[in-house]
Structures are given as C-alpha cells and as structure tokens.
Design an enzyme around this catalytic site. Structure first.
Site, PDB file in Angstrom:
ATOM      1  N   GLY A 445       0.881  -1.296  -0.082  1.00  0.00           N
ATOM      2  CA  GLY A 445       0.012  -0.041  -0.110  1.00  0.00           C
ATOM      3  C   GLY A 445       0.826   1.299  -0.021  1.00  0.00           C
ATOM      4  O   GLY A 445       0.904   1.845  -0.955  1.00  0.00           O
ATOM      5  N   CYS A 656      -0.007  -8.249   9.546  1.00  0.00           N
ATOM      6  CA  CYS A 656       1.187  -8.261   9.701  1.00  0.00           C
ATOM      7  C   CYS A 656       1.569  -8.417  11.278  1.00  0.00           C
ATOM      8  O   CYS A 656       0.868  -8.103  11.972  1.00  0.00           O
ATOM      9  CB  CYS A 656       1.931  -6.987   9.168  1.00  0.00           C
ATOM     10  SG  CYS A 656       1.328  -5.581   9.580  1.00  0.00           S
ATOM     11  N   HIS A 707      10.781  -3.618   7.864  1.00  0.00           N
ATOM     12  CA  HIS A 707      11.087  -3.059   9.101  1.00  0.00           C
ATOM     13  C   HIS A 707      12.673  -2.972   9.368  1.00  0.00           C
ATOM     14  O   HIS A 707      13.075  -2.500  10.302  1.00  0.00           O
ATOM     15  CB  HIS A 707      10.377  -3.898  10.335  1.00  0.00           C
ATOM     16  CG  HIS A 707       8.754  -3.065  10.118  1.00  0.00           C
ATOM     17  ND1 HIS A 707       7.925  -4.393   9.753  1.00  0.00           N
ATOM     18  CD2 HIS A 707       8.099  -2.242  10.693  1.00  0.00           C
ATOM     19  CE1 HIS A 707       6.773  -3.668   9.830  1.00  0.00           C
ATOM     20  NE2 HIS A 707       6.747  -2.567  10.280  1.00  0.00           N
ATOM     21  N   CYS A 739       4.747  -5.667   4.532  1.00  0.00           N
ATOM     22  CA  CYS A 739       4.065  -4.395   4.813  1.00  0.00           C
ATOM     23  C   CYS A 739       4.256  -3.427   3.900  1.00  0.00           C
ATOM     24  O   CYS A 739       4.948  -3.410   3.233  1.00  0.00           O
ATOM     25  CB  CYS A 739       4.326  -4.224   6.488  1.00  0.00           C
ATOM     26  SG  CYS A 739       2.891  -3.573   7.179  1.00  0.00           S
TER      27      CYS A 739
END
Length: 771
Positions: A445, A656, A707, A739
């Site tokens: 996204g 997630c 991340h 993510c």
C-alpha cells in the site's frame, strides 16, 4: 481506614518525551548525526524529567527500568544475555549490537517482531535454544534505579518476569521443533536472582516482576512452573539480601493463576481491575483476599483515554480494602499505551477534553484516589464532582448518538455480510478481468513518506502553501510511485498513499464520530510513533475518501491499481475506542461507512480493492472463552464492508506482525480473495500454517522485511518464494513485501522491489519450464 497511608504509584510512563525527543535522538544516532554518549545523555535527561514530573504530581513510588531505547523485552533479552550468535559479531559496540537485534544489519536479520498481547505495541521476540547460556547484565536496571535514588526518590525497579520472558520467546532458527523455551527456567532463575541481588545492593526495597502471560489460559505445567519460579527466587538468598518481590499482571483477569500467586512467598501483587480484568475482584473474594501481601490496585484504565469514573473506582478500592487490609493505587498497566498530555490538544473542544485523560491526567487521577482512601471522600470532593459532571456531559452530548446511523445498523441482515458467489466462481471472473501472470507481484500500500511530503503537509497546515499547490505535490508523488512500480515490473500497483498521514488517522479525519489529536503520540515500536484517533461517537461517511486519488493513479497506467482502505477492526484496534457501548456495535457502524467507500471505488472502475486488517489478531481477547464472540463480530464487520461487490472485483486484505495460528478459521471466514501476511521474519511459517489448515484462497506471504534497512538479494527472495511454494500451489501464490513501505527510503524500496520481481519471474519461469 487503611492500615497505612495509601500510596499512588505507576507501572511505567511514556518514554518518548513531550516532543518525541527520544525518537529524534535514536534516529540521529542511527544516521551518524550524534554520538552514543549524546544519545545516552538525551535518554538520561528524559528519565530525569519524568521522575521530577511524577514526584511533583504526587507519585509516592516511582517506577524505574520501564524506559527503553527501543523495547523492554529486548532490554530483558540483553539483561539475561540472550543475544543471538548472528548479532554478537554484527556490530562493533554493545549499543550497535543492541540495535542490530532490533533492526538487523546487512549481514544479520533482526529478531522477529510481534504484538504485545492485544495492544498496538510491538515487542521483539527473544530467540532461545537448548544451547542458550544465560548471563546476568544488571547494569541498566541498576543504573536507572540509582539515578532515582540519588535524586532522593522512592523508586521501584520494574522488570519483565521470568515466566513471561520465556513464554514470549520463540525457538531460535534451526532449533529442534520439540524445544520449548520454558524448559530453560532452571537455567534462567539464577540469572534473575543475580539481578535482584544487584538491585538490593543498590538499595532497592521492592522490585516489580511483570508476568502478564498469566492472564492468558495457561496449562497446569505453566502454573506449576510459576509457583516454583517465585518460590525459588524468594529462597535464592536470605531476605536481607534480596528485595521484596511484587508480581504484576494486567490486560485481563488472572483467573486460576491468582491463587498460585497468592499462595507463593512473594510479598506483593499488582492486579488490573479494569475492563475484563474487573473479574479479578471476584477471584480475590473467592480465595478470601490476600491479607499479608501488599496489593497495588489498577483501577484507572491505562490503555484508553477516557477520564476515570472516580466514584466507581473508589467503590472498587473500598471493597479491596476489606480483602487486602491496605491498598496502593495505580493505573491498570504502564501508561506507555496512552499519549502524554490532554492539555497539549488545543484544537479539541474544551467540552470534549473534559472527557479525556492521557498519561499526565491519569497520574493525577491515581493521586486523587490515593488521597481519597487516606483522607476520605471529603478530601477530594471537588475532583469527584468534576468527574461526575464530565461523565454526564459526555453521556448527554449529541456527538455520541446519531439516530440515522443506529437505524441503518439495526436494518443489517445476514445476507448483507456475505458475497453471493463462491470463491472459485469469483476467482475465474477475476482471472478473466485482470489477466495476471503466475506468481503475480504487488506492494502492500504505502510508499516512502519523504521529507518533502512531510514538509508539504506541514506547510499546508501552517498556511504557507495553498490547497491547490499541495494537491499538485501529491499528484507529482503518485506519478513517481506509479513509474517506480512500472519500472520494477510489478503486476498490481498502488498509488503509494502520499496524501495519508497514517492508515487509520487518514480515515478517522473523514468519518464522523472520530476525533484526531495533534500531539497524541503513542509508541508502536522502536522509533515508530502513531497518533491513534479517538472514537467518541456514532460513525458515518459524509463523502468519498479515496476515490479521487485512486482514480487518478489508475489513469496513469494500464496495470490494475488497488483501492486501499483500512478495515473496520483495525480502525477500532488502532483508535481509542468508546467504552460506553459494545465494540461489536461500533465495528458495525465503521463497516457500513467503509462499505459506502467500497461501493464508490467499484463504481469508479477499481478492479482490486484492499481492505487491510493487520489488527485482526491483535484484538483477539486474551481468554479463549471470549474468542468465538469476538471472531463472529469481527469477521462479520469485514464481510459487511466487502460483501456486495461484483464477482470480478478482487478483494484483498493484509495482516502483519502477529501470531496467526489462533485465528486461522477467522482468516478463512473473512472470505477475502487474496490475503497478504508478514512472513519474512518468521521464515514462511504462516504459509505452512495456512496450508495445513486447508485455506482455500490466494495468499501473499511477505518475502521482503520492510522493518529492516536490509535490501534482500534476489537469491534470498528466491529461496523464500520456493519455500512458500512447498506449502502453497503456484496458482494461489502472490509475491509481495511484508507490509507497507512508508518507513523505508526510496532507494531501498526501488532496489528491493526490483529484486523481488526478478526473483518471482525466475521462479515462475522455472515453473513454466517444468524445472
């Protein structure tokens, strides 16, 4: 009257500072802009300011050790020497090794990250094996306690307890599948005893050991291990050589673990008496109370932002006095989970701010309750009157109830929450419409939120640029994002969400019933802070929220562009929700508002619509008895959002950083056409779990850990895709990151996405060739 004056205390306090000074300092260190000594000096200054603030507020016993540069579970792993081998040589200094465990390096993957119980805080998961050798490093807890002691304060160190540490850990990669971290308890307890002895030598009278895993359903083996752990810690040294032990739990009732702790030799208990944990009061009564032990009563909700009902809290405390003899007062848990100060929210209606309580206000509520227990209700009569008036104001406000919204919710039928076509029929229609290749690639996204974007958003708020100039900046960013994805070769694109400050806040600002804050920052993980909206009233959509920019992005490319929405459960989980009606009712309101948006996206020609539900697992109640009710209304809310689209409109969802095993049936019940999930850090574990459960629809297990600053190579990504294919058929496998990409840099994203597409094409080519 209590036997001794009642004390006000806390379990922990927000770490970031009034202006997120900690975030800026840590990120400055990572970027090389400040030294390790400068980072430590900033951290020490923040701790000192918090201690003085709490002393001035009337907190009689200050918590220490709750501060962290990244995460308190990571701090515990460091304290007991549980540093994975791959991180020991990954960086030159101890501080860099610590951050390597959190963020990874080019050579070493970070620890896995997952949700802290059913909160929106993420912790780093310790890795343990049968070969783990624990060694005590008590410098951090001792130094932070000593700081408070030297400032003349009465302080109580707070540590994560040994049972929770082991049960929150996971087997290290390559460990025997039958290994259970709890088997290391005998090896761990002497290390805890050593840390406790060091704290006692530094002058600590009490030490708090947090064991919140005990509020979950635990087998007899865990309860037996708990009894043994605290018996042995109390017997490890003569009483004069160890501090008194206070075991704390929060977020739910202790249930069958309460008599275990009550019968143990620990000197005190800290219990939550808010929300579902209010049942702790009945459990205490059933066992005849805990006279002879110190009791800290959490009667102010530490997880939500509504002002406490002080009269009700005093009633609970009065009952507890009869069960414990004396009671100290605290919030239900650490105030880490709420923003710092309502007074900073000058844009909110003052009438509404009366209803709210952030960390500073909750601290004041605790001190008021302690004064009332010591001096009687008359001593705090003005505060009690203000509490009653605020609650009456909120209950009578037009903001809280919208008859039209309630009538629409009441008219919902079961068919409104089910797609009329079965998945195989939908999948065929979607293949015909989209024409995607095997192993289709997509992103989740968001794309990087660049400094230029943040500056433009700030300039718009400050009036330095016009709305038209801001819109052109957003359009320019979308053009760049679409071009980046086309260059990388992605099959289904996203517009990158440059206009969105946060995936929940963006929608909350456009839905009635939500309130947004300016300074309500709360730590999500590490240096990632969010501003959860406040759900104050009935929810409806007044105008389309995403259609314009989604349609603009689609006009720039022939490839499908996903419409992107945040799902109803996540809207609740990442907001501060109402406490005056059931969550299920609020979820239905949000779902119907989002349903209107889905309808408009489909009417605008959007062929793929993603409704993200990363928090579905997060909101799962901690006790299994409450699971069926929750999953029933949570999955209904998702289906109510998506249930009336055409067969050839493809519905995606995303989750997630959570343990999904307990909600596999709920994931199935969402009836999404494609689900993408975190899988890189967990090494494709979710793909195997879904396959074993017989999950019948398409899956995108993430192959790129967003991340971490690491850019995964083609070989690494190829290996993860092939591992996923061993669990899932290629006809139902998508390739995507874990993510959204907003926390990464543009250079990192471009390189990683190119590698991801290359890996997917290499694997699909081999599949086509039969290799």
């Amino acid at each position: 009257m209590p036997i001794k004056p009642t004390q006000a205390t806390l379990h922990g306090y927000p770490r970031q500072g009034p202006n997120r000074e900690l975030k800026k300092a840590v990120e400055g260190y990572w970027a090389g802009h400040i030294t390790a000594d400068e980072l430590r000096a900033t951290a020490a200054a923040l701790r000192a300011a918090t201690r003085q603030e709490l002393r001035a507020a009337g907190i009689a016993e200050i918590p220490t050790g709750d501060f962290s540069l990244y995460d308190h579970v990571l701090d515990t792993a460091w304290m007991v020497g549980a540093v994975p081998k791959r991180h020991r040589g990954a960086a030159g200094t101890s501080l860099d090794t610590y951050f390597a465990m959190a963020r990874g390096t080019a050579e070493a993957e970070p620890l896995e990250m997952t949700k802290w119980f059913n909160t929106n805080y993420h912790y780093l998961v310790p890795e343990l094996s049968a070969d783990t050798v624990f060694t005590a490093d008590s410098r951090k807890p001792v130094e932070e306690f000593t700081e408070a002691r030297q400032a003349g304060l009465n302080a109580r160190p707070v540590l994560l307890g040994p049972i929770s540490f082991l049960l929150l850990a996971k087997p290290a990669p390559g460990t025997d599948p039958g290994f259970a971290p709890l088997t290391l308890l005998d090896r761990l307890l002497p290390v805890y005893a050593s840390v406790l002895a060091d704290l006692r030598a530094a002058g600590a009278e009490w030490v708090q050991l947090d064991d919140p895993v005990l509020v979950q359903d635990q087998p007899g083996s865990v309860l037996g291990a708990t009894a043994r752990a605290y018996r042995e810690l109390c017997a490890a040294a003569p009483r004069s050589d160890r501090p008194k032990l206070l075991v704390a739990s929060y977020f739910d009732t202790l249930g069958e673990a309460l008599p275990v702790l009550a019968d143990s030799p620990v000197e005190g208990l800290a219990l939550d008496f808010t929300g579902p944990a209010a049942a702790n009061l009945d459990w205490l009564a059933n066992i005849g109370g805990v006279r002879g032990k110190r009791l800290i009563a959490g009667v102010v909700d530490g997880r939500n932002v509504w002002a406490a009902d002080l009269g009700h809290a005093l009633g609970t405390l009065a009952t507890l006095l009869g069960l414990a003899g004396s009671v100290d007062v605290a919030p239900s848990c650490s105030l880490l989970h709420v923003p710092l100060d309502v007074a900073a929210e000058r844009d909110l209606d003052p009438q509404i701010t009366r209803w709210l309580s952030f960390a500073r206000q909750k601290t004041a509520e605790v001190t008021v309750l302690a004064r009332a227990l010591t001096g009687g209700r008359d001593a705090v009569a003005p505060q009690l009157a203000a509490s009653r008036a605020a609650r009456a104001s909120r209950a009578g406000s037009a903001l809280t109830r919208d008859p039209a919204v309630r009538a629409r919710c009441a008219a919902v039928t079961a068919s409104d929450a089910r797609r009329p076509q079965p998945y195989p029929e939908r999948a065929a229609a979607q293949r015909a419409r989209l024409g995607l290749p095997p192993l289709p690639t997509t992103s989740i996204g968001s794309f990087p939120q660049t400094g230029e974007l943040r500056q433009a958003r700030a300039a718009l708020r400050a009036g330095r640029i016009s709305a038209d100039a801001y819109r052109e900046r957003i359009a320019e960013e979308i053009r760049t994002v679409i071009g980046c994805q086309e260059e990388a070769g992605l099959d289904v694109l996203v517009h990158g969400e440059p206009e969105r400050n946060d995936m929940v806040q963006h929608f909350a600002e456009r839905l009635s019933g939500f309130l947004a804050t300016r300074h309500g920052w709360v730590q999500s993980y590490g240096t990632r802070y969010v501003r959860p909206p406040i759900l104050a009233g009935d929810v409806s959509r007044t105008a389309p929220m995403t259609v314009e920019w989604t349609s603009f992005a689609q006009s720039l490319t022939d490839r499908p562009v996903k419409g992107m929405l945040t799902g109803p459960v996540t809207m609740l989980a990442w907001s501060f929700v109402r406490d005056d009606q059931p969550l299920a009712d609020t979820a239905r309101q949000v779902a119907l508002a989002l349903r209107d948006e889905v309808t408009d996206l489909e009417a605008a020609g959007t062929a793929v619509i993603q409704v993200d539900e990363p928090a579905l697992r997060e909101l799962l109640p901690l006790r299994r008895a409450a699971h069926p009710s929750y999953t029933r209304w949570a999955t209904e809310a998702f289906r109510l959002t998506t249930g009336r689209v055409r067969a050839d409109t493809q519905i995606h969802t995303h989750m997630c950083y959570a343990e999904f095993g307990e909600i596999l049936s709920a994931i199935d019940d969402l009836d999404a056409d494609v689900i993408s999930l975190e899988a890189a850090r967990s090494r494709m574990g979710i793909a195997a779990e879904l396959a074993a459960s017989g999950y019948p629809r398409a899956v995108g297990p993430g192959v790129y850990d967003i991340h971490s600053p690491r850019i995964p190579g083609v070989g690494e990504l190829t290996a993860l895709i092939e591992q996923a294919l061993r669990a899932l058929p290629s006809s139902r496998l998508w390739i995507n990151p874990d993510c959204g990409l907003k926390t990464r840099t543009t250079d990192e994203v471009q390189a990683a996405l190119r590698n991801m597409v290359t890996a997917a094409r290499n694997v699909s080519g081999r599949l086509r060739d039969g290799a």
